[in-house]
Design an enzyme around this catalytic site. Structure first.
Site, PDB file in Angstrom:
ATOM      1  N   GLN A  74       0.842  -1.197   0.000  1.00 12.86           N
ATOM      2  CA  GLN A  74       0.000   0.000   0.000  1.00 12.86           C
ATOM      3  C   GLN A  74       0.877   1.247   0.000  1.00 12.86           C
ATOM      4  O   GLN A  74       1.161   1.813   1.055  1.00 12.86           O
ATOM      5  CB  GLN A  74      -0.899  -0.022   1.237  1.00 12.86           C
ATOM      6  CG  GLN A  74      -1.811   1.163   1.353  1.00 12.86           C
ATOM      7  CD  GLN A  74      -3.220   0.833   0.990  1.00 12.86           C
ATOM      8  OE1 GLN A  74      -3.652  -0.285   1.137  1.00 12.86           O
ATOM      9  NE2 GLN A  74      -3.947   1.810   0.531  1.00 12.86           N
ATOM     10  N   PHE A  75       1.300   1.681  -1.185  1.00 10.16           N
ATOM     11  CA  PHE A  75       2.174   2.856  -1.264  1.00 10.16           C
ATOM     12  C   PHE A  75       1.488   4.121  -0.778  1.00 10.16           C
ATOM     13  O   PHE A  75       2.143   5.058  -0.331  1.00 10.16           O
ATOM     14  CB  PHE A  75       2.713   3.047  -2.688  1.00 10.16           C
ATOM     15  CG  PHE A  75       1.726   3.622  -3.656  1.00 10.16           C
ATOM     16  CD1 PHE A  75       1.669   4.990  -3.867  1.00 10.16           C
ATOM     17  CD2 PHE A  75       0.863   2.804  -4.356  1.00 10.16           C
ATOM     18  CE1 PHE A  75       0.761   5.527  -4.763  1.00 10.16           C
ATOM     19  CE2 PHE A  75      -0.048   3.327  -5.251  1.00 10.16           C
ATOM     20  CZ  PHE A  75      -0.095   4.700  -5.453  1.00 10.16           C
ATOM     21  N   THR A  76       0.173   4.155  -0.792  1.00 12.98           N
ATOM     22  CA  THR A  76      -0.544   5.368  -0.395  1.00 12.98           C
ATOM     23  C   THR A  76      -0.408   5.686   1.092  1.00 12.98           C
ATOM     24  O   THR A  76      -0.757   6.785   1.520  1.00 12.98           O
ATOM     25  CB  THR A  76      -2.036   5.280  -0.760  1.00 12.98           C
ATOM     26  OG1 THR A  76      -2.625   4.179  -0.073  1.00 12.98           O
ATOM     27  CG2 THR A  76      -2.227   5.113  -2.263  1.00 12.98           C
TER      28      THR A  76
END
Length: 141
Positions: A74-76
């Site tokens: 989950q890069f966000t």
């Protein structure tokens, strides 16, 4: 490395209509975001905390209960929203750096004998979960 850990009754990740990974019994969902200077130390700490934090009922860990874990990249989690209305993703590590580190977390958890399901790195994923509690922990390693 930033990880959001949720206690779940069940959870599933679907990619293009196909289930990529699922928990059919109580366990943990771990959303893992990698930043530029993460490495083996952050992987080890993150995996240890996921395995050993006493988040399940009766103050038990997934290791003690042999409960499953669903790990999703989950890069966000590294979004910067301090300016304007459009998040900046500059703090998130590029895929070439992040993917092996997320996989290293998965490998570490599996080496502890845990059942680990995963999403698909870089894919658009639909995540369905039933939060238990809810219990949600943010871990910065």
């Amino acid at each position: 490395m930033r990880t959001v850990i949720q206690r779940v009754s069940r959870a599933a990740v679907t990619v293009e209509g196909e289930v990529a990974g699922a928990l059919t019994r109580p366990g943990l969902l771990a959303l893992v975001g990698v930043t530029h200077d993460d490495g083996p130390d952050q992987v080890a700490l993150t995996a240890r905390k996921i395995a050993e934090l006493r988040l399940l009922h009766g103050e038990r860990s997934v290791l003690e209960e042999a409960a499953p874990v669903l790990v999703v990249s989950q890069f966000t989690l590294h979004a910067d929203v301090r300016k304007g209305r459009r998040p900046s993703w500059n703090a998130a590590a590029p895929a070439a750096v992040a993917e092996p580190l997320v996989q290293a977390v998965v490998d570490d958890l599996r080496s502890r004998g845990l059942e680990v399901a995963t999403g698909v790195f870089g894919a658009h994923m639909d995540i369905e979960l039933v939060a238990d509690g809810p219990v949600t922990i943010v871990l910065d390693a």
